[in-house]
Write a protein that holds these residues in place. Structure first.
Motif, PDB file in Angstrom:
ATOM      1  N   ARG A  58       0.827  -1.208   0.000  1.00 23.56           N
ATOM      2  CA  ARG A  58       0.000   0.000   0.000  1.00 23.56           C
ATOM      3  C   ARG A  58       0.865   1.264   0.000  1.00 23.56           C
ATOM      4  N   GLY A  59       0.563   2.165  -0.933  1.00 20.88           N
ATOM      5  CA  GLY A  59       1.290   3.424  -1.030  1.00 20.88           C
ATOM      6  C   GLY A  59       2.592   3.350  -1.790  1.00 20.88           C
ATOM      7  N   ALA A  60       2.977   2.146  -2.221  1.00 17.89           N
ATOM      8  CA  ALA A  60       4.248   1.992  -2.930  1.00 17.89           C
ATOM      9  C   ALA A  60       4.072   2.229  -4.427  1.00 17.89           C
ATOM     10  N   ASP A  61       5.206   2.458  -5.103  1.00 15.32           N
ATOM     11  CA  ASP A  61       5.222   2.717  -6.540  1.00 15.32           C
ATOM     12  C   ASP A  61       5.375   1.410  -7.311  1.00 15.32           C
ATOM     13  N   TYR A  62       4.637   1.316  -8.425  1.00 16.01           N
ATOM     14  CA  TYR A  62       4.646   0.114  -9.255  1.00 16.01           C
ATOM     15  C   TYR A  62       4.764   0.507 -10.724  1.00 16.01           C
ATOM     16  N   LEU A  63       5.104  -0.480 -11.557  1.00 12.28           N
ATOM     17  CA  LEU A  63       5.040  -0.351 -13.005  1.00 12.28           C
ATOM     18  C   LEU A  63       4.029  -1.352 -13.535  1.00 12.28           C
ATOM     19  N   LEU A  64       3.087  -0.856 -14.350  1.00 10.43           N
ATOM     20  CA  LEU A  64       1.988  -1.678 -14.853  1.00 10.43           C
ATOM     21  C   LEU A  64       2.204  -1.989 -16.329  1.00 10.43           C
ATOM     22  N   THR A  65       1.947  -3.254 -16.694  1.00 13.88           N
ATOM     23  CA  THR A  65       2.011  -3.679 -18.083  1.00 13.88           C
ATOM     24  C   THR A  65       0.759  -4.490 -18.406  1.00 13.88           C
ATOM     25  N   GLY A  66       0.084  -4.078 -19.461  1.00 18.78           N
ATOM     26  CA  GLY A  66      -1.147  -4.773 -19.839  1.00 18.78           C
ATOM     27  C   GLY A  66      -2.025  -3.869 -20.672  1.00 18.78           C
ATOM     28  N   HIS A  67      -3.339  -4.050 -20.558  1.00 18.57           N
ATOM     29  CA  HIS A  67      -4.257  -3.260 -21.372  1.00 18.57           C
ATOM     30  C   HIS A  67      -5.558  -3.034 -20.623  1.00 18.57           C
ATOM     31  N   LYS A  68      -6.355  -2.094 -21.127  1.00 20.16           N
ATOM     32  CA  LYS A  68      -7.733  -1.898 -20.682  1.00 20.16           C
ATOM     33  C   LYS A  68      -8.593  -1.707 -21.920  1.00 20.16           C
TER      34      LYS A  68
ATOM     35  N   GLU B 231      -9.440   2.569 -25.648  1.00 18.87           N
ATOM     36  CA  GLU B 231      -8.668   1.366 -25.371  1.00 18.87           C
ATOM     37  C   GLU B 231      -7.226   1.803 -25.176  1.00 18.87           C
ATOM     38  N   VAL B 232      -6.553   1.242 -24.171  1.00 18.23           N
ATOM     39  CA  VAL B 232      -5.183   1.655 -23.884  1.00 18.23           C
ATOM     40  C   VAL B 232      -4.291   0.445 -23.628  1.00 18.23           C
ATOM     41  N   GLU B 233      -3.001   0.665 -23.807  1.00 17.22           N
ATOM     42  CA  GLU B 233      -1.962  -0.296 -23.446  1.00 17.22           C
ATOM     43  C   GLU B 233      -1.038   0.361 -22.426  1.00 17.22           C
ATOM     44  N   PHE B 234      -0.701  -0.385 -21.375  1.00 18.70           N
ATOM     45  CA  PHE B 234       0.288   0.062 -20.393  1.00 18.70           C
ATOM     46  C   PHE B 234       1.633  -0.594 -20.710  1.00 18.70           C
TER      47      PHE B 234
END
Length: 550
Positions: free
Chosen positions: A207-217, A273-276
């Motif tokens: 919780r509260g930490a930084d992440y990198l996201l890969t995928g789509h919506k 539509e997006v890609e991360f």
């Protein structure tokens, strides 16, 4: 200038320069009854503004000139910018000025949820697309408030009552909007099938930490928002992330817009539509508890679906009634013909019950710790979303039919209303999802549901037909689980009609309440409007219609 062949007669002039608030007896009474009278003057001012011809012109322009995606600038740099017509920004500026994105959070007091619902209801009657980012921003605030460090950095821009449509890093903006990115191609409402991954940056996760996201919506609503609430998978399961449009280092976040959705309605608003690709995000809520975090937002977004659909129904009816009063056919004004009176009266009953329901639900959000109000919020909200949003489709179609061919063309508002109607029934959970959610909520909060049934019985004890519906509801809930699921729509329909009947019994004049209750419990009445019994005399019907518009 007139053609020499004929004069134009028997055409109805557009309804403009009316006050959407002052003309609504049900809304104005509800605002006073539910502790929001302190906001009545502001609502009356906004109701007058929304009735002006130039505001209707803004709504038309925003929907005629759909958003356009610009992936690259003239030099070939990727910018992923969505350009909107100035009317869109003007409408968002109005919503922001009225604090409809944050009122209960930024200025809490008794009745603040009702005051905000009433303003949202008024705006929904004129233009619905601009409500989408408003709703998502509103729903995100109570979730973000639980993240002290993040919220401290965002609070001033979230609460600001001005619209800042510039595409800049947050530090350079005066206000912000928040969108949502939940669904993916393979799952839709089944977000448990999401595959987008979130990897913590060095220094640890949680919780509260930084992440990198890969995928789509597959549906990324309002891509020009300054941040989105996104579901992604971590080692402990689906988690929720705050994904800004710009990274903390001042560079654009790697959220690539693939295309804008070519939608049936809600055309002023951009969905994408997006890609991360290693997009920066901050975990919100506990790791692996993303769905629970999003459910809190969904309670608010679903309420707005109810309010928005009720507002659309109200304005479609007002337009239909105005048309019927000024259009003649077969030798008499439409509004003076018996069958048309039956249709208009039936529509008026439906609209009044929908308005009472949305106000009562908004009021329930004022008291989250009250067991009965919690039952309204958790059980009745998804039931209302199922019912009101579905009724809006049939309702708007009936009102469009009253206009005849003039309603089917884009030169008036009816076609836009009709195209707008389905979205609230689909967004934030389709009908089946809502009905199953009602069953789950009843199972998790049986004591609250018992309180709700007892309340409904106590306020409707003089109506035998409502007692029959309550008995039917209990019988449906006594069946095995597989039968309950099969009959979930019947159960939810019975529940919400009972709730609406109780509200009408409490707050409408007795003759009008009786007309609603008897017609909704009448097995001989079909699903089409205009099948009221002849026992509802002409004087009562006239009284019902006059409550819509003086």
């Amino acid at each position: 200038m007139q053609s020499p062949t004929h004069q134009v007669t028997n055409q109805v002039k557009p309804l403009t320069d009316n006050n959407l608030y002052n003309d609504d007896a049900i809304l104005t009474a509800g605002v006073q009854r539910l502790q929001a009278g302190w906001h009545a003057a502001e609502l009356a001012r906004y109701g007058a503004e929304l009735g002006r011809e130039e505001i209707w012109a803004l709504a038309d322009a925003a929907n005629r000139h759909a958003p356009e995606l610009q992936c690259f600038d003239s030099l070939g740099n990727r910018i992923d910018a969505v350009e909107f017509h100035p009317a869109w920004h003007a409408l968002l500026g109005m919503l922001r000025r009225e604090n409809l994105h944050a009122l209960p959070w930024s200025a809490p007091r008794p009745g603040s949820h009702v005051a905000r619902a009433a303003g949202y209801f008024l705006h929904a009657q004129v233009e619905a697309g601009s409500l989408c980012p408003t709703t998502m921003t509103f729903a995100s605030i109570p979730v973000l408030q639980k993240e002290p460090a993040l919220f401290a950095a965002l609070q001033a821009k979230l609460y600001a009552c001005e619209h800042d449509g510039r595409d800049l890093p947050l530090g350079q903006k005066t206000s912000m909007l928040i969108g949502m990115g939940m669904t993916e191609k393979q799952g839709g409402s089944d977000v448990r099938s999401n595959t987008t991954l979130a990897i913590p940056l060095p220094g640890g996760g949680g919780r509260g930490a930084d992440y990198l996201l890969t995928g789509h919506k597959w549906f990324f609503s309002a891509p020009m928002c300054d941040a989105h609430m996104v579901l992604a998978r971590t080692e402990l399961g689906l988690s929720c992330f705050f994904v800004p449009r710009w990274r903390p280092d001042g560079n654009k976040n790697t959220v690539f817009i693939q295309r804008l959705k070519d939608k049936l309605g809600n055309r002023s608003n951009a969905s994408s539509e997006v890609e991360f690709e290693d997009a920066f995000g901050i975990m919100v809520g506990d790791e692996g508890r993303g769905i629970a975090t999003i459910i809190e937002m969904a309670n608010h977004t679903r309420l707005d679906c109810v309010i928005g659909s009720a507002g659309l129904m109200r304005q479609a009816l007002v337009q239909a009634l105005h048309h019927a009063r000024h259009r003649s056919a077969f030798g008499a004004p439409l509004a003076e013909q018996a069958l048309m009176q039956n249709v208009l009266t039936d529509l008026a009953l439906e609209s009044e019950a929908a308005t009472l329901l949305m106000l009562q639900l908004a009021s329930a959000f004022e008291a989250p710790n009250d067991p009965l109000q919690r039952a309204w919020k958790r059980i009745v909200t998804p039931a209302a979303k199922f019912w009101i949003c579905k009724r809006a489709l049939e309702f708007s179609g009936e009102c469009m039919e009253i206009w005849g061919g003039n309603g089917y063309v884009e030169t008036g508002p009816m076609a836009r209303f009709y195209r707008e109607a389905p979205v609230n029934s689909i967004w934030e959970g389709s009908g089946n999802v809502m009905c199953l959610d009602v069953l789950r909520a009843i199972g998790r909060e049986p004591e609250g549901f018992t309180l709700l049934l007892e309340h409904l019985h106590s306020v409707t004890s003089g109506h035998a037909s409502i007692g029959v519906m309550l008995s039917s509801l209990k019988n449906l809930l006594s069946t095995p689980p597989d039968q309950q699921e099969r009959n979930a729509r019947r159960l939810v329909q019975t529940l919400i009609l009972t709730v609406q009947a109780a509200l009408m019994a409490q707050h409408a004049p007795p003759t009008i309440a009786d007309a609603f209750i008897d017609s909704r419990c009448d097995a001989a009445a079909g699903r089409v409007y205009g099948t009221l019994s002849s026992e509802i005399n002409a004087d009562v019907q006239k009284q019902i219609r006059k409550r819509v518009m003086p």
